[in-house]
Enzyme design. Structure first.
Site: not given
Length: 337
Positions: A162, A237, A333
């Site tokens: 990520r 998410s 995130e």
């Protein structure tokens, strides 16, 4: 192009947060993007893509430039591979379906991820064993200082979990305008290693899945776990799965032996953030108009009317509780603005 003032961003972020941009403009070509940046030098600029990877906690005191560049095309194709380019404003899931409809493999495990193509390299998005770095050939980006286009190879993007160069040393300097992928046209690498996909294919009695079968399975799984942002504000998410030293994992698992984990290389272990959050008691827990989704503890949701600050407070409560209970830090995130 029309620059609008005091513009609501409610329909431009998947949380549905009603904050205002001091100024707002949508650009539909690289030339328009260059013109806006050139004619507004000295202005604070805020680049906006699909709005799926951010939590807006306040009004945006800047010129918000919505990158709405569209178009996709096959640049090369032979019996083994195809190179396909998509402009930054293309919806990611629609692009995945476009690839599958042309018989191109490599993106199917990332079906139904929210957002636009242009933000996928920034985050190195991924799901069910696939990440952007596996198939991205190059991306083109506009240098906001020089207004010139630069092409970044896969290696130059410095992809991590990520993570990419665009979240680190190149943060705030470039606007991604187009992304190209090298996809398979035959002998597809069917990736069904994740248990959820295996179970879904078994339920459907599919023994030799195609790329479309895998995509359909992923879509069904995600729809069963994740709320549609059009119905319930969310960004998918909200937290990353923490990657921790093996020593920390052993310390935590001594108290919680059922803690799932996966090897992450070089003495590191990945622990599912969803499991940590659920064990901390937050799955399905609601705080006024904000909370964690009942089917997926990783998903922070706006039940309607929640402010960005209220949502952030829930996220911070989750982080603090997981830290206290397990000694493990979980990071957001999404970008907090």
């Amino acid at each position: 192009m029309e620059i609008l003032e005091n513009f609501s961003l409610k329909n431009h972020n998947t949380f549905g947060i009603d904050v205002k941009a001091r100024k707002f403009v949508a650009v539909h070509s690289v030339e328009e993007l260059q013109d806006v940046l050139e004619s507004n030098r000295g202005e604070q600029i805020f680049i906006l893509g699909g709005g799926s990877n951010m939590l807006l906690t306040r009004d945006v005191d800047a010129l918000v430039v919505h990158v709405d560049l569209r178009g996709k095309k096959i640049l090369e194709q032979d019996q083994a591979h195809a190179v396909v380019e998509a402009m930054a404003g293309e919806n990611w899931h629609e692009f995945v379906l476009y690839a599958i409809s042309n018989g191109f493999g490599g993106l199917e495990n990332m079906s139904l991820i929210p957002g636009n193509v242009g933000t996928t390299p920034i985050q190195n998005i991924g799901a069910y064993g696939a990440e952007i770095k596996d198939t991205m050939l190059w991306c083109e980006a506009l240098d906001m200082r020089t207004l010139e286009i630069r092409r970044f190879s896969n290696a130059e993007c410095r992809f991590g979990y990520r993570d990419s160069i665009f979240k680190n040393e190149a943060k705030g300097r470039y606007v991604i305008t187009a992304v190209a992928f090298r996809l398979t046209t035959a002998d597809h690498r069917i990736n069904t290693g994740y248990g959820d996909i295996t179970r879904m294919l078994a339920e459907r009695q599919i023994e030799n899945p195609t790329i479309k079968d895998v995509s359909d399975a992923v879509i069904a799984i995600r729809q069963s776990k994740l709320p549609d942002p059009k119905e319930l504000g969310n960004s998918g998410s909200f937290f990353k799965n923490p990657v921790i030293p093996e020593s920390l994992y052993h310390k935590a698992s001594a108290r919680y032996p059922e803690m799932p984990h996966y090897p992450a290389g070089d003495g590191l272990v990945k622990v599912p953030a969803g499991w940590l959050i659920e064990q901390a008691g937050f799955k399905g827990k609601r705080f006024g108009n904000a909370g964690m989704h009942r089917n997926q503890a990783l998903v922070l949701v706006n039940y309607g009317g929640a402010s960005g600050s209220e949502l952030l407070a829930v996220a911070q409560d989750v982080q603090a509780t997981v830290r206290e209970k397990f000694g493990i830090e979980i990071e957001a995130e999404v970008n907090i603005v």
